[in-house]
Design a protein around this motif. Structure first.
Motif, short mmCIF file in Angstrom:
data_model
loop_
_atom_site.label_atom_id
_atom_site.label_comp_id
_atom_site.label_asym_id
_atom_site.label_seq_id
_atom_site.Cartn_x
_atom_site.Cartn_y
_atom_site.Cartn_z
N TRP A 162 -79.57 15.20 43.05
CA TRP A 162 -79.30 15.29 44.52
C TRP A 162 -79.37 16.56 44.98
O TRP A 162 -80.24 17.14 45.95
N ILE A 163 -78.55 17.64 44.61
CA ILE A 163 -78.51 18.80 45.14
C ILE A 163 -79.92 19.69 44.94
O ILE A 163 -80.55 20.41 45.86
N SER A 164 -80.29 19.62 43.65
CA SER A 164 -81.69 20.37 43.49
C SER A 164 -82.89 20.03 44.18
O SER A 164 -83.62 20.69 44.68
N SER A 165 -83.00 18.60 44.20
CA SER A 165 -84.07 18.11 44.88
C SER A 165 -83.95 18.47 46.31
O SER A 165 -85.00 18.42 47.11
N PHE A 166 -82.81 18.32 47.04
CA PHE A 166 -82.69 18.76 48.44
C PHE A 166 -83.21 19.94 48.69
O PHE A 166 -83.89 20.26 49.74
N PHE A 167 -82.78 21.05 47.92
CA PHE A 167 -83.10 22.28 48.07
C PHE A 167 -84.55 22.64 48.02
O PHE A 167 -85.09 23.24 48.78
N GLY A 168 -85.17 21.99 46.91
CA GLY A 168 -86.39 22.11 46.56
C GLY A 168 -87.44 21.46 47.69
O GLY A 168 -88.28 22.17 48.40
N GLY A 169 -86.95 20.30 48.13
CA GLY A 169 -87.76 19.58 49.31
C GLY A 169 -87.73 20.23 50.51
O GLY A 169 -88.51 20.41 51.09
N TYR A 170 -86.32 20.56 50.82
CA TYR A 170 -86.28 21.23 52.10
C TYR A 170 -87.01 22.51 52.25
O TYR A 170 -87.78 22.76 53.09
N LEU A 171 -87.08 23.39 51.36
CA LEU A 171 -87.82 24.72 51.40
C LEU A 171 -89.18 24.46 51.39
O LEU A 171 -90.03 25.12 52.08
#
Length: 284
Positions: free
Chosen positions: A72-81
């Motif tokens: 959840w956390i890592s995918s959000f950061f990666g997708g958002y950037l």
């Protein structure tokens, strides 16, 4: 009020690899960081000296929850950037822009998963190789004719003299029956022992220890029961390990589904905020 002019290259670009790569590296770094944190929590919660360690089921559930949190956390950061760092497509349709931002987040998640799996997998393969070598040594020892195998303690109990301080002459002379008895016990451990083998083993124990046939038969039955119990415990432990591994695999799959979805949503959010800021600057 001016309008930015897009280059044809930006209009033709299906994906922005610099943005995707940046988001993927960030997602992979956050994943490794959170996995290390989870491993620290796991090792802190389990101790060989403690008597209240969590069960295998509880530990697997907590591991599954942590995997979902990591995704959840890592995918959000990666997708958002990946969505936020992409160059704006002002002249493209809004649906096309949203699709490309969503796809950018998804691709960033996929690259991060492959990168993280390559790093963690190298360690896992190394560990599996070590385990394979150890298993090979154990298997080689199991098929050897060493008198300590398969059950040194059972053999000692089987040929323990009736009077330890008064060993008969037959106990110290002649051929050692332990290797032959070990092979008979190994055959019995595969399922059952034939009546002929049991009678022969009983006579062997009686002749070696000087006990009665009835007492020798009881020793043989106890030795066989102990070996079958040890095999049952080993099978039970292997079954628990199999179920835990299967559950962890399913939990990993579902956590990756969550990560892919979060990366897509985060990519769309990042792209929407990027375009909103771009329009605000253009108005001024």
């Amino acid at each position: 009020m001016t309008k930015d002019i897009e280059t044809p290259a930006l209009l033709r670009a299906g994906i922005s690899w610099p943005a995707v790569s940046g988001g993927a590296f960030v997602a992979a770094a956050v994943s490794i960081m959170l996995i290390s944190l989870g491993a620290g929590f796991g090792f802190s919660a389990v101790s060989p000296e403690a008597g209240n360690n969590p069960s295998a089921f509880t530990f697997t559930v907590w591991a599954a929850i942590w995997l979902i949190v990591v995704q959840w956390i890592s995918s959000f950061f990666g997708g958002y950037l990946a969505g936020r760092l992409r160059a704006p497509l002002l002249s493209a349709h809004s649906r096309e822009v949203m699709f490309r931002d969503t796809a950018g987040g998804f691709v960033a998640w996929a690259v991060a998963v492959v990168f993280t799996a390559a790093i963690i997998g190298s360690g896992a393969f190394s560990l599996a190789g070590s385990a394979g070598k150890a298993s090979g040594h154990i298997a080689a020892a199991a098929v050897s004719k060493n008198t300590d195998m398969p059950s040194g303690y059972m053999l000692d109990a089987l040929f323990r003299p009736a009077q330890p301080d008064n060993v008969t002459g037959n106990a110290s002379e002649g051929k050692n029956p332990a290797p032959e008895a070990a092979r008979i016990l190994a055959t019995a451990a595969t399922g059952s022992i034939s009546p002929q083998d049991r009678d022969y083993l009983t006579k062997l124990v009686a002749a070696r220890t000087g006990t009665s046939a009835e007492d020798a038969g009881q020793r043989v039955d106890r030795a066989i029961a102990m070996e079958n119990e040890a095999i049952s415990k080993a099978k039970h432990a292997a079954e628990l390990a199999r179920k835990a591994a299967a559950s962890l695999a399913f939990y990993t799959f579902f956590s990756m589904l969550v990560g892919a979805f979060i990366a897509c949503v985060a990519g769309a959010i990042g792209g929407r905020q990027r375009d909103a800021l771009q329009r605000t600057e253009a108005e001024f």
